[in-house]
Design an enzyme around this catalytic site. Structure first.
Site, PDB file in Angstrom:
ATOM      1  N   ASN A   9       0.885  -1.178   0.000  1.00 29.23           N
ATOM      2  CA  ASN A   9       0.000   0.000   0.000  1.00 29.23           C
ATOM      3  C   ASN A   9       0.917   1.220   0.000  1.00 29.23           C
ATOM      4  O   ASN A   9       1.435   1.611   1.038  1.00 29.23           O
ATOM      5  CB  ASN A   9      -0.891  -0.014   1.247  1.00 29.23           C
ATOM      6  CG  ASN A   9      -1.731   1.252   1.364  1.00 29.23           C
ATOM      7  OD1 ASN A   9      -1.794   2.053   0.421  1.00 29.23           O
ATOM      8  ND2 ASN A   9      -2.360   1.445   2.513  1.00 29.23           N
ATOM      9  N   LYS A  11       0.253   4.226  -0.419  1.00 30.58           N
ATOM     10  CA  LYS A  11      -0.386   5.459   0.078  1.00 30.58           C
ATOM     11  C   LYS A  11      -0.084   6.611  -0.901  1.00 30.58           C
ATOM     12  O   LYS A  11       0.081   6.370  -2.092  1.00 30.58           O
ATOM     13  CB  LYS A  11       0.045   5.750   1.516  1.00 30.58           C
ATOM     14  CG  LYS A  11      -0.161   4.512   2.410  1.00 30.58           C
ATOM     15  CD  LYS A  11      -0.076   4.800   3.869  1.00 30.58           C
ATOM     16  CE  LYS A  11      -0.261   3.505   4.657  1.00 30.58           C
ATOM     17  NZ  LYS A  11      -0.291   3.688   6.078  1.00 30.58           N
ATOM     18  N   HIS A  95      -9.653   1.620   4.468  1.00 28.83           N
ATOM     19  CA  HIS A  95      -8.411   1.765   5.251  1.00 28.83           C
ATOM     20  C   HIS A  95      -8.677   2.741   6.395  1.00 28.83           C
ATOM     21  O   HIS A  95      -9.452   3.696   6.248  1.00 28.83           O
ATOM     22  CB  HIS A  95      -7.282   2.277   4.343  1.00 28.83           C
ATOM     23  CG  HIS A  95      -5.934   2.198   4.998  1.00 28.83           C
ATOM     24  ND1 HIS A  95      -5.499   3.146   5.892  1.00 28.83           N
ATOM     25  CD2 HIS A  95      -4.949   1.269   4.911  1.00 28.83           C
ATOM     26  CE1 HIS A  95      -4.288   2.809   6.321  1.00 28.83           C
ATOM     27  NE2 HIS A  95      -3.930   1.670   5.735  1.00 28.83           N
ATOM     28  N   GLU A  97      -7.081   5.157   7.483  1.00 33.14           N
ATOM     29  CA  GLU A  97      -6.835   6.572   7.143  1.00 33.14           C
ATOM     30  C   GLU A  97      -8.048   7.157   6.424  1.00 33.14           C
ATOM     31  O   GLU A  97      -8.375   8.330   6.598  1.00 33.14           O
ATOM     32  CB  GLU A  97      -5.555   6.677   6.290  1.00 33.14           C
ATOM     33  CG  GLU A  97      -4.317   6.457   7.153  1.00 33.14           C
ATOM     34  CD  GLU A  97      -3.116   5.872   6.421  1.00 33.14           C
ATOM     35  OE1 GLU A  97      -3.115   5.840   5.182  1.00 33.14           O
ATOM     36  OE2 GLU A  97      -2.182   5.434   7.115  1.00 33.14           O
ATOM     37  N   GLU A 167      -5.746  -4.340  10.465  1.00 32.67           N
ATOM     38  CA  GLU A 167      -4.719  -3.315  10.660  1.00 32.67           C
ATOM     39  C   GLU A 167      -5.001  -2.571  11.960  1.00 32.67           C
ATOM     40  O   GLU A 167      -5.846  -1.669  11.991  1.00 32.67           O
ATOM     41  CB  GLU A 167      -4.755  -2.317   9.502  1.00 32.67           C
ATOM     42  CG  GLU A 167      -4.519  -2.950   8.149  1.00 32.67           C
ATOM     43  CD  GLU A 167      -3.877  -1.959   7.185  1.00 32.67           C
ATOM     44  OE1 GLU A 167      -2.808  -2.290   6.675  1.00 32.67           O
ATOM     45  OE2 GLU A 167      -4.411  -0.872   6.986  1.00 32.67           O
ATOM     46  N   GLY A 173       1.957   3.163  10.674  1.00 33.00           N
ATOM     47  CA  GLY A 173       2.866   4.307  10.531  1.00 33.00           C
ATOM     48  C   GLY A 173       3.503   4.726  11.846  1.00 33.00           C
ATOM     49  O   GLY A 173       4.087   5.802  11.954  1.00 33.00           O
ATOM     50  N   SER A 212       2.865  -1.792  10.099  1.00 30.87           N
ATOM     51  CA  SER A 212       4.312  -1.847  10.309  1.00 30.87           C
ATOM     52  C   SER A 212       4.880  -3.249  10.164  1.00 30.87           C
ATOM     53  O   SER A 212       5.773  -3.636  10.923  1.00 30.87           O
ATOM     54  CB  SER A 212       4.677  -1.212  11.661  1.00 30.87           C
ATOM     55  OG  SER A 212       4.246   0.134  11.675  1.00 30.87           O
ATOM     56  N   GLY A 233       2.675  -1.115   4.414  1.00 29.87           N
ATOM     57  CA  GLY A 233       2.740   0.331   4.221  1.00 29.87           C
ATOM     58  C   GLY A 233       4.162   0.758   3.864  1.00 29.87           C
ATOM     59  O   GLY A 233       4.662   0.502   2.759  1.00 29.87           O
TER      60      GLY A 233
END
Ligand code: 3PY
Length: 249
Positions: A9, A11, A95, A97, A167, A173, A212, A233
């Site tokens: 991903n 991002k 996701h 985010e 996740e 992150g 992570s 990520g």
């Protein structure tokens, strides 16, 4: 036997030239990865590049979002059929985010899952709890609500064509990773929740871990019986790290 899936991903990272270098790097190192399915979910502007550079390799292309609608006057949106047109196989839905910054919820995520499968894409549905929710002992009810809120809208049968990614928001992150035991416990919980509705779908369902995952912890996480891959990520932005994770699968 579920084949592991490792999906990057990216991002909102990269440039045309870094995307090109990364795609070429992943393709170059993907030759020996017959055991693991590999995908990269790139930003929309790099889909065409992805389609061109991944052609002829076993690496699949994915996107990170799609519109709740199938087409029409929705300025700035991208439909599932457009993603399919660029050769996408996967699309990430819900996701954390997007839940946090763009107000996505079970209703809009369910619509996106439907639009994705209608377009022949395989959605990767993300679920996960925040640190505050985990510390308050609410991890299971939070995950259950995220799954049930979608199941009641699209039906359990749709999960035959969906991947789930667990996740934990506190591990995204942040450099913090769930321990293999913590992650396995949640993956088993998710599979059990689906199994209560349909045992054979649950058995075949791939549940990826995201948060992570990196070369140093991938093998241990991927060795867990209910961890069927990873949604990667930061480490997916380096071809060497990403390929090392793919090899660990
Ligand atoms: C992460 O590992 O940071 C992710 O959010 C993967 O989707």
């Amino acid at each position: 036997m579920r084949q592991p899936l490792i999906a990057g991903n990216w991002k909102m990272n990269g440039s045309k030239s870094s995307a090109e270098a990364l795609l070429n790097g992943v393709v170059a190192g993907s030759g020996g990865l017959s055991k693991t399915e590999v995908a990269v979910c790139v930003p929309f502007p790099y889909l065409h590049l992805g389609e061109q550079l991944l052609a002829g390799s076993s690496v699949r292309l994915g996107a990170q979002n799609l519109c709740t609608e199938s087409g029409g006057a929705f300025t700035g949106e991208v439909s599932g059929s457009m993603l399919a047109d660029f050769g996408c196989r996967y699309v990430i839905c819900g996701h954390s985010e997007r839940r946090e910054y763009y107000g996505e919820n079970e209703a809009s995520i369910a619509q996106k899952l439907t639009r994705a499968t209608e377009s022949g894409l395989t959605p990767i549905l993300c679920v996960g709890e925040t640190l505050q929710q985990r510390e308050a002992g609410e991890m299971e009810p939070v995950i259950a609500a995220q799954i049930d809120g979608v199941v009641e809208r699209i039906g359990i049968e749709a999960f035959a064509g969906i991947e789930i990614a667990y996740e934990p928001v506190w591990a995204i992150g942040t450099g913090k990773t769930a321990t293999p035991e913590q992650a396995q416990a949640v993956h088993a919980y998710i599979r059990g929740r689906i199994a209560a509705l349909n045992g054979s779908i649950a058995e075949k369902l791939r549940i990826l871990y995201g948060g992570s995952m990196k070369p140093g912890n991938a093998a241990e996480l991927l060795a867990q019986p209910d961890i069927d891959g990873g949604l990667i990520g930061g480490a997916s932005l380096s071809a060497d790290d990403f390929l090392a994770i793919c090899l660990a699968g």
